[in-house]
Each structure stands twice: as structure tokens, then as C-alpha cells.
Design a protein around this motif. Structure first.
Motif, PDB file in Angstrom:
ATOM      1  N   GLY A  14       0.534 -75.224 -76.170  1.00 16.60           N
ATOM      2  CA  GLY A  14       1.124 -74.360 -75.155  1.00 16.60           C
ATOM      3  C   GLY A  14       1.526 -75.120 -73.911  1.00 16.60           C
ATOM      4  N   LEU A  15       0.891 -76.246 -73.678  1.00 18.44           N
ATOM      5  CA  LEU A  15       1.316 -77.045 -72.534  1.00 18.44           C
ATOM      6  C   LEU A  15       2.682 -77.654 -72.843  1.00 18.44           C
ATOM      7  CD1 LEU A  15      -1.940 -78.960 -71.573  1.00 18.44           C
ATOM      8  CD2 LEU A  15      -0.870 -77.057 -70.386  1.00 18.44           C
ATOM      9  N   SER A  16       3.436 -77.846 -71.795  1.00 22.06           N
ATOM     10  CA  SER A  16       4.749 -78.425 -72.051  1.00 22.06           C
ATOM     11  C   SER A  16       4.662 -79.934 -72.144  1.00 22.06           C
ATOM     12  CB  SER A  16       5.721 -78.023 -70.949  1.00 22.06           C
ATOM     13  OG  SER A  16       5.203 -78.457 -69.707  1.00 22.06           O
ATOM     14  N   GLN A  17       3.685 -80.468 -71.478  1.00 24.31           N
ATOM     15  CA  GLN A  17       3.492 -81.912 -71.603  1.00 24.31           C
ATOM     16  C   GLN A  17       2.021 -82.229 -71.404  1.00 24.31           C
ATOM     17  OE1 GLN A  17       5.956 -83.340 -68.405  1.00 24.31           O
ATOM     18  NE2 GLN A  17       4.143 -83.556 -67.118  1.00 24.31           N
ATOM     19  N   PRO A  18       1.594 -83.375 -71.897  1.00 26.85           N
ATOM     20  CA  PRO A  18       0.178 -83.703 -71.781  1.00 26.85           C
ATOM     21  C   PRO A  18      -0.241 -83.741 -70.318  1.00 26.85           C
ATOM     22  CG  PRO A  18       1.350 -85.304 -73.129  1.00 26.85           C
ATOM     23  CD  PRO A  18       2.375 -84.429 -72.540  1.00 26.85           C
ATOM     24  N   GLN A  19      -1.470 -83.364 -70.108  1.00 27.42           N
ATOM     25  CA  GLN A  19      -1.959 -83.277 -68.746  1.00 27.42           C
ATOM     26  C   GLN A  19      -3.065 -84.304 -68.606  1.00 27.42           C
ATOM     27  OE1 GLN A  19      -3.622 -79.444 -68.233  1.00 27.42           O
ATOM     28  NE2 GLN A  19      -3.649 -79.556 -66.000  1.00 27.42           N
ATOM     29  N   MET A  20      -2.958 -85.138 -67.613  1.00 26.98           N
ATOM     30  CA  MET A  20      -3.988 -86.168 -67.451  1.00 26.98           C
ATOM     31  C   MET A  20      -5.028 -85.692 -66.457  1.00 26.98           C
ATOM     32  SD  MET A  20      -3.631 -90.212 -66.828  1.00 26.98           S
ATOM     33  CE  MET A  20      -3.374 -90.452 -65.106  1.00 26.98           C
ATOM     34  N   LEU A  21      -6.286 -85.815 -66.837  1.00 27.18           N
ATOM     35  CA  LEU A  21      -7.378 -85.413 -65.957  1.00 27.18           C
ATOM     36  C   LEU A  21      -8.197 -86.657 -65.646  1.00 27.18           C
ATOM     37  CD1 LEU A  21      -8.346 -82.470 -68.264  1.00 27.18           C
ATOM     38  CD2 LEU A  21      -7.116 -82.233 -66.116  1.00 27.18           C
ATOM     39  N   ILE A  22      -8.368 -86.926 -64.381  1.00 26.74           N
ATOM     40  CA  ILE A  22      -9.059 -88.148 -64.002  1.00 26.74           C
ATOM     41  C   ILE A  22     -10.445 -87.833 -63.486  1.00 26.74           C
ATOM     42  CG2 ILE A  22      -9.017 -90.168 -62.504  1.00 26.74           C
ATOM     43  CD1 ILE A  22      -6.026 -89.960 -62.473  1.00 26.74           C
ATOM     44  N   VAL A  23     -11.426 -88.486 -64.058  1.00 31.37           N
ATOM     45  CA  VAL A  23     -12.792 -88.320 -63.577  1.00 31.37           C
ATOM     46  C   VAL A  23     -13.213 -89.635 -62.948  1.00 31.37           C
ATOM     47  CG1 VAL A  23     -15.167 -87.946 -64.248  1.00 31.37           C
ATOM     48  CG2 VAL A  23     -13.354 -86.620 -65.312  1.00 31.37           C
ATOM     49  N   SER A  24     -13.497 -89.598 -61.678  1.00 31.43           N
ATOM     50  CA  SER A  24     -13.825 -90.858 -61.018  1.00 31.43           C
ATOM     51  C   SER A  24     -15.323 -91.031 -60.824  1.00 31.43           C
ATOM     52  CB  SER A  24     -13.105 -90.956 -59.681  1.00 31.43           C
ATOM     53  OG  SER A  24     -13.393 -89.813 -58.932  1.00 31.43           O
ATOM     54  N   ASP A  25     -16.056 -90.004 -61.142  1.00 32.13           N
ATOM     55  CA  ASP A  25     -17.511 -90.119 -61.008  1.00 32.13           C
ATOM     56  C   ASP A  25     -18.071 -90.750 -62.276  1.00 32.13           C
ATOM     57  OD1 ASP A  25     -20.132 -89.943 -60.558  1.00 32.13           O
ATOM     58  OD2 ASP A  25     -20.258 -87.756 -60.583  1.00 32.13           O
ATOM     59  N   ILE A  26     -18.038 -92.051 -62.312  1.00 26.96           N
ATOM     60  CA  ILE A  26     -18.427 -92.680 -63.568  1.00 26.96           C
ATOM     61  C   ILE A  26     -19.933 -92.775 -63.747  1.00 26.96           C
ATOM     62  CG2 ILE A  26     -16.311 -94.001 -63.838  1.00 26.96           C
ATOM     63  CD1 ILE A  26     -17.853 -96.359 -62.668  1.00 26.96           C
ATOM     64  N   GLU A  27     -20.678 -92.499 -62.697  1.00 23.28           N
ATOM     65  CA  GLU A  27     -22.127 -92.602 -62.851  1.00 23.28           C
ATOM     66  C   GLU A  27     -22.671 -91.396 -63.601  1.00 23.28           C
ATOM     67  OE1 GLU A  27     -23.885 -95.138 -62.281  1.00 23.28           O
ATOM     68  OE2 GLU A  27     -22.194 -96.258 -61.445  1.00 23.28           O
ATOM     69  N   ASP A  28     -22.039 -90.293 -63.412  1.00 24.68           N
ATOM     70  CA  ASP A  28     -22.531 -89.090 -64.065  1.00 24.68           C
ATOM     71  C   ASP A  28     -21.340 -88.416 -64.727  1.00 24.68           C
ATOM     72  OD1 ASP A  28     -23.973 -86.988 -64.893  1.00 24.68           O
ATOM     73  OD2 ASP A  28     -24.000 -85.961 -62.955  1.00 24.68           O
ATOM     74  N   ILE A  29     -21.041 -88.902 -65.869  1.00 20.58           N
ATOM     75  CA  ILE A  29     -19.780 -88.516 -66.488  1.00 20.58           C
ATOM     76  C   ILE A  29     -19.847 -87.092 -67.029  1.00 20.58           C
ATOM     77  CG2 ILE A  29     -20.250 -89.256 -68.835  1.00 20.58           C
ATOM     78  CD1 ILE A  29     -17.134 -90.150 -66.903  1.00 20.58           C
ATOM     79  N   PHE A  30     -18.778 -86.380 -66.954  1.00 23.44           N
ATOM     80  CA  PHE A  30     -18.717 -85.028 -67.513  1.00 23.44           C
ATOM     81  C   PHE A  30     -17.336 -84.810 -68.109  1.00 23.44           C
ATOM     82  CE2 PHE A  30     -17.141 -84.862 -63.274  1.00 23.44           C
ATOM     83  CZ  PHE A  30     -16.076 -83.977 -63.327  1.00 23.44           C
TER      84      PHE A  30
END
Lengths: 144, 1134
Positions: B601-617
Motif C-alpha cells: 500500500g505504500l507508494s515507496q519504501p519508507q526508511m525508519l532510522i533508529v539511532s538509539d543503538i544501545e537499546d535497540i527496538f
């Protein structure tokens, strides 16, 4: 007959050795379970590893007590095991948590056999020393 | 004939027969999705399963499964006990009562036998003492190489031993010489019962008197008349002589034909079985019992026996079984060189057969029983001499065979060998298993198996049936080496338990006939695949799930691998193995973690950035892994845009550990495969590593440090992954140190694979790029098995000591393999815990349970059968030098990590010294000067030297730590055939290829040049040579190379015009070019991954790596082959 510090040491050692005997029995059972497939090595290592340091510390503790009480003979008898513990812990595999056992190598037949043997030897040693402490306690109580 | 008989007996009637059919009771999939862990197994779950090799995937971790608890409900048991006669039979077998030998033999045999156990030194406890005495191992536990706990008492096998072997005779059984008119006088007791049956098929019975005469020959195959006895060690010979007298005169019959002797035995065996079983009706059926026989019977039925069975008066029973042997007799010329039989096997059966049989059969095990002594003896003569031919290594230089080294053939009777597992899949270092651990120690050779269980096979029988027949106590799958006691009973060849043949198994779907369980495909093929029912699942089969984790730091973008990766994946996205449920996902990382929302349903891929690398989710847990079919366009969009997305990045850090943790969270609900592409040392967050390599130490001749991991982060994560059925494959593309020793753990313990492309760069290193491209294609499209487990079972008495490969050892014989791929090999060290005195053969079974990419649960079973021998010379005759080298390499890798590299090198050298000195001192009777080796080990010292000069173990030559560690990984993980090329490359001269002796495959003519020794003396400046080193090939063009070759193959006018970076042969339309390309193409086709080809000249940069592969030559830091041999000789004569 007097209640000296040495006598106290022996009594304490007696109690603690009883605890160590349980540790050794637990150790033997655990490895037997491993060998007969009843336990997952990861689980088993997770249960065994936390017990290693307490055991070593208990032993170290009453060695120090004997040292303070100037019970040299008893101390000498315990030194080999103390040295072994130090060596064993120094040569443990790379681990981030306390303990000795690595689930990836524990199933190796050599290591498994070694650990089982170690368990039996320790059990024998603790049993003998239990009676020795009993004797030592009485001897100290009577002689002083 | 037989079938009719059976039917009547069974009374079930045809209708039932069919009932077996697949339809029967398809077990509904009981598993609910949620149920994954605990002991979910449903009621139907077999007890065995628990112990079964194949633990249901999810179950991996559930704590001990009491094997018994789940045991199948009564029916089996009941049936088992019911038949009155049978129990009797079975029991004796199990008990393994000593054989009773006929009078003549009796005196010697009984004595020896019983004593045997005592006489032979108790198997030395697997003491830590490695047999490499030289090694100093302070640490008690340190000694992994137990295979020869040498110190053990080595007493020469007491004569009794040798004698004992003969008694085993039960082997003889199945053979029934058609010709034999009279039944051998059966020993009173046993005979009575079966006498009837025998006579019934009297035709089968042997004319000859009970073989007393025969046995002697069999004992040591060599002795047989006409054959020149190979040099045997004194001890052996003695025993031999002793034996002879006991047996009495040589059989008259033998000269005429091997078969006659065999015939005798067979009848005997047959009868005994028959006896036990219900007298009249059943009697016949019983015989069939032996697994191998089954096949035999088959044969002979076809071949010659056709006639026989009918004679079997009571057509019903035995007739066909006995017939088997006849088949042999005729076809298998006694003298047939090809089928080497072990002396041990042959031994004795005949004399004893009669008396013993009732007992023997059962416990000897089907396989053994079946072996025909006579045959064995015959074939043996021819085979062993060649393997044991004495070679003086110092004098004979040309020991390499012209083409690849063939795997030795186990000395089994032809019928067994015919169905035995292919050596490409299952190989043993000793094709003749020593009877005792002390004998093994004496031989000083490693005992182990090398497996390639998931190999791509062109022919693989697949069986779909509602019931998979397995032994009730040890859970072995039914295989060609079990024996059928009758139509309804079979004896397990691993634990010797007698099991019932389920009703369904009576129907043969291939021939559509009923009542011939021994002709089922399961019993005709040593490699077979079952479609498993829901009993073998702890949760519904998982879909194929692929997660790609890509390094997009500056360094990674610089190498340009993203383009290649995205393009390859785009090209192959439809070829990814899977079905409509296939899922795919992507994670990229530098100093932060980037997820890609690909939800429909998305028209294009969506990038999600997680910068909290110590406690990844996970930012959006549901849409990161998407169904490939539904979201294919989004995925393609992403792949097209990825390379440009990070073009300008300046981020240099790499938070690999966190990315892996995120990936683990993403995959843990389903399991699947993670493919990690990493280009630098992870230096941020959890799992950060530091450079440990000191470039100045690369060429150090001293010990190499840092071969073991620096942190256990990756190992622990891998174990977590393994618990969730996630495998991690690592692609390392880096020119700098990446600490593969630490990173590799992530793949090693999760059954992944490691690929390493040193100095990868899109512009500077086109050869690597091409290799990466081709490898990716193979990687993406190859078969894959999910949530797999593999169990290796072996005959009672043998046990598994250590496993080598990538996996997690879940219990003593069970490997947990989150994924299994067709390019994974495994090695297993074995030890002999109990003496194998009563056995003629032992079997090994590897069962791999996996979920195919189509969501089917399947079990692939391989069974290998090997003879047991009791003399050193036989052990040496069966040695497989390539397998030994492969196993030693694995052991040496372990040793270098646990102790030190120099320790491992010493151990390797000692392995060569020990085996040759053992041969010299214990087998050879005549001491000649020189370095003597049996022909079957003639290349062993060369391979050991090759190992010492291999990247993994060499010292003194500059070797990057990562490359060394990678070589070690490969040695442990690659199937033997590929590992051997890495160890000992093949050298060919290719400027004068001709069609002489060429292969013809698919209308292509493939020239077969000779394999040359790896020595510079074979090189000449006037020729061109191809060196095939597994993952890389070098084409070395000599200075004065034939201009025709340059012109017609390389397409250049002169030597000087050969370009520096030539890694593809031009496609010229000349005969020479076609030949050369056909040959190289053929070599490349033989391995899964793409070897790069480098055309090198004298001044090329790569010339040193070419020269380093000339392992017979001396280098500044290593001995030449001849010097090495002298060193060995010196050590041996000490």
C-alpha cells in the motif's frame, strides 16, 4: 577445653564443606544429565555457571580463616585445591559472565569427561576433608 | 511365489495391503502455531522422537525429553510380544550370547570369543593423553585429539581375537548356493526346528559339509590360495596359523568356486530363523530378515534364483531370501577384484553357522549375517593386496594418480556395497572399523566420519507415507542394512532390537506388490528422503524468511558492493527458494540502524532510522518483514534506490552488534536466514571490536595470537539465534582487518556460512567482484532447509566424540542447524566405547530433519555400513587418506584455537609419523630400509605437508590473520571434496590438451589432462599450467610458451602481450580455446562457488601465491616434500 578461634574455624569449615559437598553432587548430576541428553547445554550452563564462583569463594574463605587461625597443616592440605581453582578460573574460555562452562564446547566428549571427573574428585576431596575438619575440631577442642 | 505365501500367511488379504497406502491416516497437523516450545509433542509423537535424530525444530531447547514418555501407544508392543515363537528369537540376539561353534571349531572359538572380551585390554578410557606424545599438554582437558589414546595397552591382538572373528560367521547366512543339494547337517538343536524349512528349499542348502574347511581362508583374506600374502605383522600371522588348524583342511569346494562355501552358511542361517518362527507357515518368511538380504533376495530373484524360489517347497517362506546368495554366486565371481571383502567378515561363518545361527543371527545383526563368507574371502584377496602394497615413499615419487583420488571401497560383500551410501555424502576415515579401541590406538589413525548431508543430488528417492518405519528403541530409520527376520519383523542394525514391520510397510508402492517389505525403497536406498508428518513438527513449518543486513558506512559504499548486491538480488528475486509465504526484509546500518517499511500500500519504501543503538527496538514490528510476492514492487524499488541512497554518506562507524540484535528481534517469531554484509571492523555499540592484528607478526614463525574470539557477544547472539531457528550468513568484504575470529562466531554457532572477499573493490579488483557476483547468485538460489536438526546414530559400541562444522551441539548426537545449505560439510570424530567383537559390520546413520523452502517437513537419511576387522593390516588396508586428512585438518583447527598453532602443527606431523610407524612396526614383517607406507596411505604424508603449508597452518609466510582464520573456517565447514582442493591443489598442463581419454558430457568433450605433482620441476617455461586451488585458479603462462596457445587460447600475439589482469579466457573459435574452456568450465561446474581465474606471468603480483601452492618444493620457511619424508623417517626409526 576451650572454645578457641581455631575450633570456630573448624566448625565453620565443617558447615561450609557440607555445602560444598552439595555443590559437588549437583555438579555431578548436572553433567550426567548432559551426557544422557536430558538437558539442553545452554540451560545447563546457565544453571551451573552462577555456582562456580560461590563455590570457589567459600573454599577460599575458609582457607583464609585457617590462615588466620594458624592451622598450617590444614591450610597446606587445602592449598592444592585453591591453586587449582585459581588456575581453572584463569584459563576459562572467553565469557562475559562469571562461570566456567561454555555451552558450545561443553558437549565435547573430552570436556564432558573432564568435568565429570572433576566433579567426582571434588566430591571425594570434600568428603574426606569433612571428616578431617570434624576430627580437627574435636582435637582442637580437646587439646586446648 | 513368496508374495503369495506371505499374503496367505498374513491373512490380511490384498485389500489391507493397499490400505497401507498413503491415505491411511494422514496425521492432521496437530500443531498449533503457538505451541512452539515445550514438549509439545502430541500423543502420536513417537518416543523415539524425543531422542530421535530429528528433534522437532522448535523443540530444540525444551528441556530433556523423556524419551519413553511419548512412546507410541501399545500396538507395537503388543504385536511384538504376541508372536510366541518370535520373542525367543529375538532375545537371544539381543543378548548376544556367545556363538556356539560346531565341534571342530568349537574348541578354539569359544575360548577365544569369550576371553576376547577379557583378553583384549579394556578400551582405554578415553584418556586425555593424545596420541601425539610429543605435544605437551599441560591442561588435562586440552587434548582434543583423542582418537588414539595411545598409551593404552597395545598388546598385539591375542590370537584368540583373530579367531574370534571367524565365529561371527553368522554373516554367512544369506547365501544359499542354488546348487547345493543337501542341506548341511544342521546342529541338532537348531537344526531341528528349521530343518524342515531348509529341506523345503533344499535346493538352496549347501552341498558342502559345514564349512569347517572354509573358514580358514576367510580369516585373513590374504592367505587364500593363490594370493600372495601381503606382509603381515607377526602377531597377525600367528593368529592366523593358529586358526587354521582349528578349522581344519581348507574346503575342497573353494577352489571350484567361492560360492559353495557361502551356500552352506546361508541355509544355516535361514533355517535358524525359520526355526524360531512358527514352524510351518511362517518359517519361510523369517529368513528374509536380513536387511541386506532383502536386496539380495531381490537380485537373485531377478537373476538366477527365479527358479529357486519355487523349489522352496513351501513357497511361502524362505525361498526368496536364500535365493539371494545364489545371485551372488553366479554373478560375483569369487575372484572379483572390485568387491573387497574383509577377512573378518568372511571369517568363520561357515563352520559355526549351523550351530550358532539361531543366536548369532539375531545379534550379529542383519547386515552382518548377510555377508557371505565365501564371497568375502574371494574378493578380499584381490582387493587388499593393492591397498597394502608396500610403497617406499623415498623412492617412488610419482604417486599421484592421473586424475582425482578415488575413495576406497569398503570391504563389504557386493550386495551390501551396492546399496551403500555414496562416499561423496558419507565417508569414514577408516573403511574398516577396528574391533576395539585398543586396536584403534595401535593403528594410530583418526577414526571419524565426513558428511555432506544436504548435498545437491541428482537422484534422490522421496518417500511419502503416513508411517515412517523406525526402530522403537533407538529410533533408527529403517535402512538397507537392517535384517528382516520374517515378513513381520526386522532387526535394527544399530541396537539390534527386533521391531515389527507395520502393515503399511508391507505394500510396496514402487512395484505395487504386497508382502515384500525388503523391496521397499527405504530398504533399497542408503540415501532417502521422507516427507514427514506432523509428528515431526513442534510448530507449523515456517515460511522461507530472508533478512538482509547491509553495511552502508562510508567504507562500504566505497567498495561498491551495494550495486552488485542489489543487482544480483534483483536478478534473482524470483529464484529465491520459497513459496507464496516467503518473506523478505532489509536492514542497513552505519552508526545508526535503518529499517525499511515495505508494507503493502505504500507508494515507496519508507526508511525508519533508529539511532538509539544501545537499546535497540523495532519501529514497526509488523511491516519490516513483508511477503515477497505481495510487495515485490516495493522491494524492487528499494533495491534500485539503495545504492544511490548512501552515496554521499560520510559515516564511518559501524554498529554491527546492534544491527544484529535488531535483526534477531525481527526474525525471532519466525526463524529464517540473516545475510550480513560487513566491510569493516564493528566499532560502535555492543559487540564493538578492536584491531588485534599486528601486521609485523604476519610472517612470524612464532605462535600466532588471536585465533580465538575477543568477545563472546557474537557467540551468545548466535546461540540465541539458533534457539529461534535463525542462521546468520556472513559476507565479509574488506581489505582491512575485521576480526573474523570474533565475527565468525555468529555464523559458526548458528549454522551459517562465512564468505570472505579480501580486498574487495569494484574498480581495483574486478576478479573479486565477479566472484562475489557469482557466489551471490549461487547463495541466493541454492536450496535451503529451515529449522533443521541432524542426528547421527551409530551402532552400539561406537560413540561420537567431537563434531566439526558450523552448528550448535544440542546433545551428544544431535546438531541444531537453524538453516542447512547444500554446501555445508560436517566432520565427526568417533571413538569405540565397547568392543565390537560380535559384529561383522557397523552402521552409521545421519538423519537430517528440515523444513523445505516450500514449507514441507522432510527427513533426509543417509546410512553407511562398514565392516569390522580385527587385524591391523586390515585396518590399514581400509584407510582413506583423504578423509583422514580432512578430519585431521578439523582437529588441527580446534587445536590451534584451544592450544596454539605450533601445537597443532606438531600434532599434524605426529599424525603422519604415528600412522606410518605403526604400520612399520606392527604390520610389516620384513623390515626394509626406506620410508614404507601402504599404498592406500601413500599420499598421506604429502597431504599432511600440504596442510602444514596451507594458509590456515603455515608459519613464516606472511598471512593475514583474517585470511588464516577464514581458511580455518573453510577447512572445518567445507565438504571434503572442496577442502581437499584447498589443501592440495591440482596442477594440470593445459597447453597441449588433446581429446585423448576425454570425457563426454552433454555433447561436450572435456579433455582430461594428467594431475601433476606440485613441484616447480614440473613447470617449464614452454608450457602453460593450470592450478586449481578450490576458490581460485591460476593459469600460469611460461615465458616461452607455445605461441599457438597464446594465440588460439589467450588471443594475444605474444607472451609480452598477456595482460596483467586477465581473469576471463576469451571465447575464441578455435579448437584449443574450446578445449581449454571446456576443461576449465568443467572444473568450475564441479563446485558450488565460483573460483576466480587468474592468468599470471612470471612477473605477476600473484606469482608468489601460485608458487606457495607448490607444496613439494622447499620454501624459506618450510621443508620440501623430500625433506619432510626424511624427517618422518628419522622420527619413525627412533
Amino acid at each position: 577445653m576451650a572454645f578457641t578461634f581455631a575450633a570456630f574455624c573448624y566448625m565453620l569449615a565443617l558447615l561450609l564443606t557440607a555445602a560444598l559437598i552439595f555443590f559437588a553432587i549437583w555438579h555431578i548430576i548436572a553433567f550426567d544429565e548432559l551426557k544422557t541428553d536430558y538437558k539442553n547445554p545452554i540451560d545447563q550452563c546457565n544453571t551451573l555457571n552462577p555456582l562456580v564462583l560461590p563455590e570457589y569463594l567459600i573454599h577460599f574463605f575458609f582457607c583464609v580463616m585457617f590462615f588466620c587461625a594458624a592451622e598450617w597443616l590444614t591450610l597446606v592440605l587445602n592449598l592444592p585445591l585453591l591453586a587449582y581453582h585459581v588456575w581453572r578460573y584463569m584459563s576459562r574460555p572467553v565469557m562475559s559472565c562469571p562461570g566456567l562452562y561454555d555451552p558450545t564446547t561443553i558437549m565435547n566428549a573430552d570436556i564432558l569427561a573432564y568435568c565429570q571427573k572433576e566433579g567426582w574428585c571434588k566430591l571425594a576431596f570434600y568428603l574426606l576433608s569433612f571428616f578431617y575438619y570434624l576430627y580437627g575440631m574435636i582435637y582442637v577442642l580437646v587439646s586446648s | 511365489m513368496s508374495t503369495a505365501g506371505f499374503n496367505s500367511q498374513n491373512g490380511t488379504g490384498p485389500g489391507q495391503a493397499y490400505s497401507n497406502g498413503p491415505s491411511q491416516n494422514p496425521v492432521a497437523i496437530q500443531q498449533l502455531p503457538g505451541v512452539s516450545y515445550g514438549m509439545t509433542h502430541q500423543p502420536p509423537y513417537n518416543p523415539m522422537q524425543a531422542k530421535a535424530p530429528v528433534a522437532p525444530g522448535p523443540g530444540l531447547y525444551h528441556s530433556g525429553y523423556p524419551p519413553v514418555s511419548s512412546y507410541q501407544p501399545g500396538p507395537q508392543l503388543a504385536s511384538y510380544s504376541t508372536p510366541p515363537g518370535q520373542p525367543l528369537l529375538t532375545r537371544p540376539q539381543i543378548a548376544g550370547p556367545p556363538l556356539h561353534t560346531p565341534p571342530q571349531s568349537a574348541s578354539p572359538s569359544p575360548g577365544p570369543r569369550m576371553p576376547l572380551a577379557q583378553a583384549t585390554p579394556p578400551p582405554p578410557a578415553v584418556s586425555s593423553s593424545s596420541y601425539y606424545s610429543n605435544l605437551q599438554q599441560p591442561q588435562p582437558n586440552a587434548q582434543p585429539w583423542q582418537y588414539n589414546p595411545v598409551p593404552a595397552p597395545m598388546g598385539t591382538p591375542p590370537p584368540p581375537n583373530s579367531m574370534s572373528s571367524p565365529p561371527r560367521g553368522p554373516v554367512a547366512n544369506h547365501l544359499n548356493p542354488p546348487s547345493s543339494s543337501t542341506a548341511p547337517p544342521p546342529p541338532p538343536s537348531s537344526s531341528t526346528a528349521y530343518s524342515l524349512p531348509q529341506q523345503a528349499y533344499g535346493s538352496h542348502s549347501v552341498t558342502q559339509p559345514p564349512g569347517p574347511g572354509i573358514p580358514p581362508t576367510s580369516l585373513h583374506g590374504y592367505n587364500q590360495p593363490g594370493v600372495a600374502p601381503p606382509p603381515m605383522n607377526p602377531a597377525v600371522s600367528l593368529s592366523y596359523s593358529m586358526v587354521r588348524p582349528t578349522y581344519g583342511p581348507p574346503p575342497t569346494g573353494p577352489p571350484l568356486s567361492g560360492p559353495p562355501p557361502t551356500m552352506k552358511p546361508t541355509p544355516a542361517t535361514g533355517p535358524p530363523l525359520a526355526n524360531v518362527i512358527p514352524p510351518p507357515l511362517k518359517a519361510d518368511g523369517t529368513i528374509a530378515g536380513n536387511g541386506p538380504q532383502s536386496s539380495n533376495s531381490y537380485n537373485h530373484v531377478d537373476n538366477k534364483m527365479g527358479g529357486l524360489p519355487p523349489p522352496g517347497p513351501p513357497g511361502r517362506h524362505l525361498s526368496h531370501y536364500p535365493s539371494l546368495p545364489p545371485g551372488y554366486q553366479n554373478t560375483a565371481a569369487p575372484h572379483k577384484p572390485t568387491a573387497p571383502v574383509h577377512p573378518a567378515m568372511q571369517a568363520a561363518p561357515q563352520p559355526y553357522s549351523q550351530a550358532n545361527q539361531p543366536y548369532q543371527q539375531p545379534h550379529s545383526g542383519p547386515g552382518q549375517a548377510q555377508l557371505s563368507p565365501s564371497l568375502a574371502a574371494l574378493s578380499l584377496q584381490s582387493s587388499s593386496p593393492e591397498a597394502l602394497r608396500v610403497v617406499n615413499l623415498l623412492q617412488d615419487r610419482n604417486l599421484l594418480p592421473p586424475t582425482s583420488v578415488p575413495a576406497p571401497t569398503p570391504c563389504l560383500p557386493h550386495d551390501l556395497q551396492k546399496v551403500n551410501c555414496s562416499p561423496e555424502v558419507f565417508r569414514c576415515t577408516l573403511t574398516s572399523i577396528p574391533q576395539t579401541q585398543s586396536l584403534l590406538n595401535k593403528a594410530k589413525m583418526p577414526l571419524g566420519l565426513l558428511l555432506h548431508p544436504f548435498k545437491d543430488l541428482s537422484q534422490l528417492p522421496v518417500v511419502t507415507s503416513s508411517t515412517i518405519v523406525r526402530c522403537r528403541s533407538c529410533r533408527t530409520y529403517i535402512n538397507p542394512f537392517v535384517s528382516f527376520l520374517d515378513q513381520r519383523k526386522w532387526t535394527c542394525n544399530l541396537c539390534y532390537r527386533v521391531n515389527d514391520v507395520p502393515e503399511e510397510f508391507m505394500y510396496n508402492p514402487v512395484s505395487r506388490s504386497y508382502g515384500e517389505p525388503h523391496k521397499r525403497p527405504e530398504v533399497q536406498n542408503a540415501t532417502i528422503e521422507f516427507i514427514a508428518s506432523s509428528e515431526y513438527m513442534l510448530r507449523p513449518p515456517q515460511p522461507a524468511v530472508y533478512l538482509f543486513i547491509l553495511d552502508v558506512s562510508h567504507n562500504a559504499v566505497e567498495t561498491g558492493y551495494l550495486n552488485v548486491f542489489c543487482q544480483s538480488l534483483l536478478d534473482n528475486i524470483n529464484a529465491l527458494p520459497g513459496d507464496s509465504r516467503t518473506k523478505i526484509g532489509f536492514i542497513t546500518f552505519d552508526s545508526t540502524i535503518h529499517f525499511y517499511n515495505l508494507q503493502e500500500g505504500l507508494s515507496q519504501p519508507q526508511m525508519l532510522i533508529v539511532s538509539d543503538i544501545e537499546d535497540i527496538f523495532l519501529p514497526t514490528p509488523d511491516s519490516l518483514l513483508v511477503n515477497l510476492n505481495e510487495c515485490k514492487e516495493l522491494v524492487q524499488d528499494l533495491l534500485k534506490s539503495l545504492p544511490t541512497l548512501f552515496e554521499k554518506t560520510m559515516e564511518t562507524q559501524s554498529a554491527l552488534g546492534s544491527a544484529l540484535q535488531a535483526a534477531f528481534k525481527l526474525l525471532s517469531p519466525t526463524g529464517g536466514r540473516m545475510s550480513v554484509f560487513q566491510t569493516q571492523l564493528p566499532n560502535l555499540g555492543v559487540g564493538a571490536l578492536q584491531s588485534r592484528e599486528d601486521p609485523n607478526q604476519r610472517a612470524s614463525a612464532k605462535d600466532i595470537q588471536h585465533l580465538s574470539p575477543a568477545t563472546d557477544f557474537y557467540k551468545k547472539l548466535a546461540l540465541d539465534c539458533s534457539g529461534q531457528h535463525i542462521a546468520v550468513d556472513l559476507f565479509l568484504l574488506s581489505s582491512r582487518y575485521c576480526d573474523l575470529a570474533s565475527l565468525g562466531c555468529i555464523s559458526r554457532y548458528s549454522a551459517g556460512s562465512v564468505h570472505y572477499y579480501p580486498s574487495y573493490h569494484q574498480q581495483h579488483n574486478p576478479a573479486q567482484v565477479e566472484r562475489f557476483q557469482k557466489d551471490l547468485k549461487r547463495y541466493l538460489t541454492r536450496k535451503i532447509g529451515f529449522e533443521a536438526v541432524m542426528r547421527i546414530r551409530c551402532t552400539k559400541g561406537l560413540s561420537i566424540h567431537t563434531f566439526h562444522g558450523n552448528f550448535f551441539v544440542r546433545s551428544t548426537d544431535l546438531l541444531s542447524l537453524p538453516n542447512v545449505n547444500p554446501d555445508a560439510g560436517f566432520a565427526v570424530q568417533m571413538s569405540i566405547e565397547e568392543n565390537l567383537n560380535d559384529m561383522q559390520v557397523v552402521s552409521f546413520q545421519a538423519a537430517l530433519l528440515y523444513t523445505s523452502s516450500k514449507g514441507e517437513r522432510r527427513i533426509r537419511v543417509h546410512t553407511l555400513c562398514l565392516p569390522v576387522v580385527n587385524s591391523l593390516s586390515d585396518i590399514f588396508a581400509g584407510a582413506d587418506m583423504q578423509a583422514m586428512t580432512g578430519l585431521l585438518a578439523c582437529m588441527a583447527v580446534d587445536r590451534s584455537v584451544s592450544a596454539s598453532l605450533s601445537d597443532a602443527r606438531d600434532a599434524l606431523t605426529n599424525a603422519a609419523i604415528d600412522s606410518l610407524s605403526s604400520y612399520r612396526h606392527s604390520v610389516l614383517t620384513i623390515q626394509q630400509p626406506g620410508l614404507l607406507s601402504p599404498a592406500c596411505l601413500r599420499l598421506f604424508p604429502l597431504y599432511v605437508l600440504a596442510l602444514l603449508k596451507q594458509k590456515a597452518f603455515r608459519t613464516g609466510t606472511s598471512t593475514r590473520l583474517d585470511e588464516r582464520v577464514f581458511a580455518m573456517c573453510q577447512l572445518k565447514y567445507q565438504p571434503l571434496a572442496y577442502a581437499m582442493l584447498m589443501i592440495h591443489p591440482a596442477l594440470y598442463r593445459i597447453d597441449d590438451l588433446t581429446d585423448e581419454g576425454a570425457l563426454n558430457i552433454n555433447d561436450r568433450t572435456i579433455p582430461q589432462p594428467r594431475v601433476l605433482q606440485l613441484s616447480a620441476e614440473n613447470l617449464s617455461t614452454e608450457a602453460a599450467f593450470l592450478m586449481d586451488a578450490g576458490t581460485v585458479m591460476y593459469l600460469r603462462v611460461g615465458k616461452n610458451c607455445n605461441p599457438i596457445f597464446l594465440n588460439q587460447v589467450l588471443g594475444v600475439p605474444s607472451y609480452a602481450a598477456v595482460p596483467d589482469n586477465l581473469y576471463l579466457l576469451p571465447e575464441l573459435d578455435t579448437a584449443e580455446s574450446q578445449r581449454t574452456r571446456a576443461f576449465i568450465g568443467w572444473l568450475k561446474d564441479q563446485r558450488p562457488f565460483f573460483p576466480t581465474l587468474h592468468v599470471i606471468r612470471d612477473e605477476s603480483q600473484l606469482k608468489p601465491s601460485f608458487m606457495q601452492n607448490l607444496i613439494e618444493d622447499r620454501t624459506e620457511s618450510a621443508l620440501s616434500y623430500y625433506e619432510f619424508l626424511l624427517h618422518l623417517q628419522q622420527q619413525i626409526s627412533k
